[in-house]
Design a protein around this motif. Sequence first.
Motif, PDB file in Angstrom:
ATOM      1  N   PHE A  85      33.246  41.146  36.169  1.00 53.83           N
ATOM      2  CA  PHE A  85      35.002  41.542  36.200  1.00 53.83           C
ATOM      3  C   PHE A  85      35.266  39.940  38.031  1.00 53.83           C
ATOM      4  O   PHE A  85      36.623  39.652  38.267  1.00 53.83           O
ATOM      5  N   GLU A  86      34.395  39.357  38.211  1.00 52.73           N
ATOM      6  CA  GLU A  86      34.222  38.272  39.396  1.00 52.73           C
ATOM      7  C   GLU A  86      34.831  36.867  38.279  1.00 52.73           C
ATOM      8  O   GLU A  86      35.434  36.660  39.682  1.00 52.73           O
ATOM      9  N   ASP A 102      33.649  51.279  36.733  1.00 55.83           N
ATOM     10  CA  ASP A 102      34.254  49.260  37.010  1.00 55.83           C
ATOM     11  C   ASP A 102      36.093  49.658  37.037  1.00 55.83           C
ATOM     12  O   ASP A 102      36.404  48.393  37.379  1.00 55.83           O
ATOM     13  N   ASN A 122      37.590  46.953  40.095  1.00 49.56           N
ATOM     14  CA  ASN A 122      38.438  46.109  39.800  1.00 49.56           C
ATOM     15  C   ASN A 122      39.767  46.567  39.362  1.00 49.56           C
ATOM     16  O   ASN A 122      40.373  45.538  38.262  1.00 49.56           O
ATOM     17  N   ALA A 132      42.613  43.717  40.881  1.00 49.92           N
ATOM     18  CA  ALA A 132      42.257  42.638  40.239  1.00 49.92           C
ATOM     19  C   ALA A 132      42.792  42.448  38.378  1.00 49.92           C
ATOM     20  O   ALA A 132      43.969  41.557  38.644  1.00 49.92           O
TER      21      ALA A 132
END
Length: 299
Positions: free
Chosen positions: A229-230, A266, A270, A273
């Motif tokens: 996810f970065e 997760d 995240n 985002a």
Amino acid sequence: MSTTPPASPPAKTRAHISQELDQSRRNGPLRQIQIPPCPELLSRLRTVMAQAEPDLNEIARIAASDVAMSATLLRMANSPVHRDPQAQPCTTVGQAMTRLGLRETAALMTGFLLRNSMPVNNPHLARFWERSTKRAIACAFIARQLPGLSPDLAHTYGLFCHVGMPVLLQSVRGYGATMVEAAARIDRPFIATENANHRSDHAVVGALLIRAWDMAPELMSAIRLHHDFESLGDAAIEPEVHTLVAAGLVAEHLMRRHEALPEDMDWAANRDAALAWLHIDMGEVEAWDEQLRPLLDEA
């Protein structure tokens, strides 16, 4: 004294991912892994569906070539989600295809053929294909709420997202124990445990299978990055890949809610985002939860 910030890791573009897969196959931990061949009927189905005007008779022949696949189409066509209470039940593949529509017929056949190409008879992956089917339904549903994302591609992404797991289970000694450990740990992501134990993970192996089966390149990238996810929003990566990854995270969250499971790591880390990339908010996710539940109940 000024300092130079550390360089960001290179974006995992499609070319970078292909190079990574090549390296893993040549010199890395995946040298000996066995990627199953694409089923012949699935290859035929994909060829037909790639045509501008798919041959319905050929699709019906493919469906009718397997009694269990035909039964799957009939069961779904006669389910409460699709059947008008006043209508007669479907009794032939052609009737089922007409009621379901071409795209859903193809999606159901793809899921059936994939499931039967990799039977999972292992307690570590109990309900694996059932959950893959639900993930695919959730991803396709979300795609229909978003502009520009193909529901067919999203369905395939959801279906194949974790396909690296059964491949690893069949090919890598000790992977079953790794799955148990990874699921139990709360101090690091699932794939961190996979990499610690085997120097690879199911996202890499899933991308390898997608490439070996000559499927859509954006599908390969999205499956490779579905825990990275970065990279979400990186300009070097195709926007459709980001949308698949973000939609998949929302789909996984909605699946877990349907199953009355707690939020996973997760999603907690995240969520913001993913929602920002999709230009949605939690109010929309709540509404989707209500609309999606009947579809997941029938899966």
